[in-house]
Design a protein around this motif. Sequence first.
Motif, PDB file in Angstrom:
ATOM      1  N   ARG A   1      28.020  42.208  44.085  1.00 13.50           N
ATOM      2  CA  ARG A   1      27.226  42.842  43.208  1.00 13.50           C
ATOM      3  C   ARG A   1      28.098  43.544  41.929  1.00 13.50           C
ATOM      4  O   ARG A   1      27.546  44.220  41.409  1.00 13.50           O
ATOM      5  CB  ARG A   1      26.282  43.607  43.607  1.00 13.50           C
ATOM      6  CG  ARG A   1      25.186  43.249  44.398  1.00 13.50           C
ATOM      7  CD  ARG A   1      23.893  44.088  44.871  1.00 13.50           C
ATOM      8  NE  ARG A   1      24.661  45.032  45.598  1.00 13.50           N
ATOM      9  CZ  ARG A   1      23.791  46.033  46.220  1.00 13.50           C
ATOM     10  NH1 ARG A   1      22.607  46.333  45.777  1.00 13.50           N
ATOM     11  NH2 ARG A   1      24.200  46.903  47.088  1.00 13.50           N
ATOM     12  N   ASN A   2      29.662  43.390  42.185  1.00 13.22           N
ATOM     13  CA  ASN A   2      30.497  44.024  41.135  1.00 13.22           C
ATOM     14  C   ASN A   2      30.469  43.249  40.036  1.00 13.22           C
ATOM     15  O   ASN A   2      30.348  42.121  39.951  1.00 13.22           O
ATOM     16  CB  ASN A   2      32.001  43.963  41.778  1.00 13.22           C
ATOM     17  CG  ASN A   2      33.059  44.220  40.870  1.00 13.22           C
ATOM     18  OD1 ASN A   2      33.228  43.460  40.027  1.00 13.22           O
ATOM     19  ND2 ASN A   2      33.407  45.621  40.971  1.00 13.22           N
ATOM     20  N   LEU A   3      30.389  44.085  38.981  1.00 12.58           N
ATOM     21  CA  LEU A   3      30.147  43.529  37.307  1.00 12.58           C
ATOM     22  C   LEU A   3      31.065  42.345  37.052  1.00 12.58           C
ATOM     23  O   LEU A   3      30.844  41.269  36.547  1.00 12.58           O
ATOM     24  CB  LEU A   3      30.123  44.790  36.304  1.00 12.58           C
ATOM     25  CG  LEU A   3      29.752  44.183  35.128  1.00 12.58           C
ATOM     26  CD1 LEU A   3      28.236  43.637  34.985  1.00 12.58           C
ATOM     27  CD2 LEU A   3      29.931  45.430  34.195  1.00 12.58           C
ATOM     28  N   GLY A   4      32.334  42.734  37.307  1.00 16.77           N
ATOM     29  CA  GLY A   4      33.425  41.475  36.836  1.00 16.77           C
ATOM     30  C   GLY A   4      33.124  40.369  37.889  1.00 16.77           C
ATOM     31  O   GLY A   4      33.310  39.329  37.294  1.00 16.77           O
ATOM     32  N   TYR A   5      33.025  40.578  39.313  1.00 14.84           N
ATOM     33  CA  TYR A   5      32.949  39.557  40.033  1.00 14.84           C
ATOM     34  C   TYR A   5      31.552  38.470  39.685  1.00 14.84           C
ATOM     35  O   TYR A   5      31.719  37.397  39.653  1.00 14.84           O
ATOM     36  CB  TYR A   5      32.820  39.913  41.360  1.00 14.84           C
ATOM     37  CG  TYR A   5      32.939  38.728  42.483  1.00 14.84           C
ATOM     38  CD1 TYR A   5      33.860  37.698  42.344  1.00 14.84           C
ATOM     39  CD2 TYR A   5      32.280  38.961  43.484  1.00 14.84           C
ATOM     40  CE1 TYR A   5      34.011  36.852  43.141  1.00 14.84           C
ATOM     41  CE2 TYR A   5      32.213  38.015  44.582  1.00 14.84           C
ATOM     42  CZ  TYR A   5      33.123  36.797  44.297  1.00 14.84           C
ATOM     43  OH  TYR A   5      33.301  35.734  45.449  1.00 14.84           O
ATOM     44  N   LEU A   6      30.624  39.391  39.350  1.00 12.05           N
ATOM     45  CA  LEU A   6      29.405  38.639  38.930  1.00 12.05           C
ATOM     46  C   LEU A   6      29.574  37.693  37.676  1.00 12.05           C
ATOM     47  O   LEU A   6      29.129  36.811  37.578  1.00 12.05           O
ATOM     48  CB  LEU A   6      28.157  39.695  38.717  1.00 12.05           C
ATOM     49  CG  LEU A   6      27.672  40.177  39.858  1.00 12.05           C
ATOM     50  CD1 LEU A   6      26.651  41.325  39.305  1.00 12.05           C
ATOM     51  CD2 LEU A   6      26.966  39.062  40.652  1.00 12.05           C
ATOM     52  N   LEU A   7      30.347  38.478  36.860  1.00  7.71           N
ATOM     53  CA  LEU A   7      30.515  37.644  35.319  1.00  7.71           C
ATOM     54  C   LEU A   7      31.322  36.633  35.927  1.00  7.71           C
ATOM     55  O   LEU A   7      31.234  35.413  35.042  1.00  7.71           O
ATOM     56  CB  LEU A   7      31.031  38.415  34.544  1.00  7.71           C
ATOM     57  CG  LEU A   7      31.222  38.137  33.039  1.00  7.71           C
ATOM     58  CD1 LEU A   7      29.789  37.794  32.576  1.00  7.71           C
ATOM     59  CD2 LEU A   7      31.996  39.127  32.113  1.00  7.71           C
ATOM     60  N   GLN A   8      32.440  36.593  36.792  1.00  3.39           N
ATOM     61  CA  GLN A   8      33.352  35.324  36.809  1.00  3.39           C
ATOM     62  C   GLN A   8      32.597  34.360  37.252  1.00  3.39           C
ATOM     63  O   GLN A   8      32.872  32.928  37.159  1.00  3.39           O
ATOM     64  CB  GLN A   8      34.556  35.768  37.859  1.00  3.39           C
ATOM     65  CG  GLN A   8      35.581  36.742  37.161  1.00  3.39           C
ATOM     66  CD  GLN A   8      36.595  36.753  38.059  1.00  3.39           C
ATOM     67  OE1 GLN A   8      36.711  36.468  39.453  1.00  3.39           O
ATOM     68  NE2 GLN A   8      37.527  37.649  37.732  1.00  3.39           N
ATOM     69  N   GLN A   9      31.694  34.727  38.405  1.00  5.45           N
ATOM     70  CA  GLN A   9      30.866  33.457  39.172  1.00  5.45           C
ATOM     71  C   GLN A   9      29.924  33.006  37.889  1.00  5.45           C
ATOM     72  O   GLN A   9      29.504  31.747  38.153  1.00  5.45           O
ATOM     73  CB  GLN A   9      29.935  33.999  40.105  1.00  5.45           C
ATOM     74  CG  GLN A   9      31.034  34.604  41.174  1.00  5.45           C
ATOM     75  CD  GLN A   9      29.949  35.237  42.353  1.00  5.45           C
ATOM     76  OE1 GLN A   9      29.507  34.453  43.166  1.00  5.45           O
ATOM     77  NE2 GLN A   9      29.946  36.485  42.364  1.00  5.45           N
ATOM     78  N   ALA A  10      29.641  33.669  36.941  1.00  2.00           N
ATOM     79  CA  ALA A  10      28.713  33.135  35.754  1.00  2.00           C
ATOM     80  C   ALA A  10      29.779  32.366  34.628  1.00  2.00           C
ATOM     81  O   ALA A  10      29.079  31.708  33.812  1.00  2.00           O
ATOM     82  CB  ALA A  10      28.208  34.240  35.218  1.00  2.00           C
ATOM     83  N   GLY A  11      30.964  32.277  35.023  1.00  2.00           N
ATOM     84  CA  GLY A  11      31.880  31.494  34.150  1.00  2.00           C
ATOM     85  C   GLY A  11      32.523  32.070  33.208  1.00  2.00           C
ATOM     86  O   GLY A  11      33.101  31.367  32.210  1.00  2.00           O
ATOM     87  N   HIS A  12      32.839  33.517  33.080  1.00  2.00           N
ATOM     88  CA  HIS A  12      33.340  34.238  32.044  1.00  2.00           C
ATOM     89  C   HIS A  12      34.414  35.156  32.757  1.00  2.00           C
ATOM     90  O   HIS A  12      34.390  35.706  33.997  1.00  2.00           O
ATOM     91  CB  HIS A  12      32.248  35.049  31.366  1.00  2.00           C
ATOM     92  CG  HIS A  12      31.312  34.054  30.664  1.00  2.00           C
ATOM     93  ND1 HIS A  12      31.796  33.503  29.479  1.00  2.00           N
ATOM     94  CD2 HIS A  12      30.157  33.667  30.929  1.00  2.00           C
ATOM     95  CE1 HIS A  12      30.689  32.792  29.027  1.00  2.00           C
ATOM     96  NE2 HIS A  12      29.560  32.972  29.898  1.00  2.00           N
ATOM     97  N   PHE A  13      35.358  35.647  31.919  1.00  2.27           N
ATOM     98  CA  PHE A  13      36.216  36.740  32.266  1.00  2.27           C
ATOM     99  C   PHE A  13      36.297  37.887  31.158  1.00  2.27           C
ATOM    100  O   PHE A  13      35.723  37.321  30.120  1.00  2.27           O
ATOM    101  CB  PHE A  13      37.571  36.182  32.808  1.00  2.27           C
ATOM    102  CG  PHE A  13      38.482  35.712  31.522  1.00  2.27           C
ATOM    103  CD1 PHE A  13      39.344  36.693  30.698  1.00  2.27           C
ATOM    104  CD2 PHE A  13      38.234  34.370  30.940  1.00  2.27           C
ATOM    105  CE1 PHE A  13      39.968  36.309  29.654  1.00  2.27           C
ATOM    106  CE2 PHE A  13      38.988  33.767  29.859  1.00  2.27           C
ATOM    107  CZ  PHE A  13      39.665  34.736  29.006  1.00  2.27           C
ATOM    108  N   PHE A  14      36.483  39.077  31.588  1.00  2.00           N
ATOM    109  CA  PHE A  14      36.685  40.020  30.486  1.00  2.00           C
ATOM    110  C   PHE A  14      37.537  40.938  30.898  1.00  2.00           C
ATOM    111  O   PHE A  14      37.935  41.112  32.083  1.00  2.00           O
ATOM    112  CB  PHE A  14      35.203  40.713  30.136  1.00  2.00           C
ATOM    113  CG  PHE A  14      34.736  41.704  31.118  1.00  2.00           C
ATOM    114  CD1 PHE A  14      34.292  42.780  30.851  1.00  2.00           C
ATOM    115  CD2 PHE A  14      34.614  41.100  32.596  1.00  2.00           C
ATOM    116  CE1 PHE A  14      33.747  43.723  31.931  1.00  2.00           C
ATOM    117  CE2 PHE A  14      33.957  41.977  33.603  1.00  2.00           C
ATOM    118  CZ  PHE A  14      33.735  43.409  33.263  1.00  2.00           C
TER     119      PHE A  14
END
Length: 293
Positions: free
Chosen positions: A168-181
């Motif tokens: 549920r980590n924000l960055g990890y969730l975003l990576q799994q959705a196909g993005h990095f930041f």
Amino acid sequence: MEKQASAGRVNAGGDEKTRVLHRLDVREGPTGDGDDLDATIGVAIDVETTGTVVHLGTIIELAIRPFRFDADGVITDIGPIYSWTEDPGYPLTPETTAITGLTNEDVAGQRIDEAEATRLLRSASCIVAHHAAYDRPYVERRLQGARGLDWACSFSQVDWRSRGFDGRNLGYLLQQAGHFFRPHRATADVDALVQLLRHRADDGTTVLAELLGRMRAPSWMVYADGASFDAKDVLKARGYRWDPDRRAWWTEIADDARMAEEFWLATTVYAAGCGARAMAPRFEMVTAADRFL
């Protein structure tokens, strides 16, 4: 932001050899999704602070991005991002700089526009944070005019696993959705949150739709008052946590889970021979206006 990216799916097949991550790019303006005729305003929010305990720390960065969403929880329009840094009145520690990326030069002499930030929050029907239990106390302590509003938490009120995500980590969730930041700066975290709120499950429902459903439903704070010391292990195993101020084990449950919880407590914690010093637990209803405090 492209519509295709916002509606992406998590690949649950496990047979991919390569995954391409795209830089997060949340753009202001209409998304091309949903029905904007009767849209409602929401805001995504994040704070960076000098400490992890609200009465010991202070906000040093606040970011807010308003958005519009329709009755199906689809974001139809994304507003501009608002961001302020604030001088805490004392030097930042090296640990704070390492965590937040903010330096003493970034915050020196700066101040949050309290009136504007309060206006933005009060204009929304819901305030969404990824860790509302952390952000809300800080925000309400700093912006007293924004107290008592409806909050939602994308960390605790979304069933990420059922949507094909791990963790549920924000960055990890975003990576799994196909993005990095670049994580941890408030503006970047807010945009990551907006992107995730737009994400759709296989049935087409958005994360925001699920979140709104949980936010609007009442829940119950359950306090196992007078539970014996010997009951601590079973309470902990069931998800209860110790509140040293109330001197009681507690948990939060959904409205439709109350009957089952009462039965479990009656037979496990308050039955004859269990040593409880009270007759029954205490239940307090919780709504979005007073949750996460």
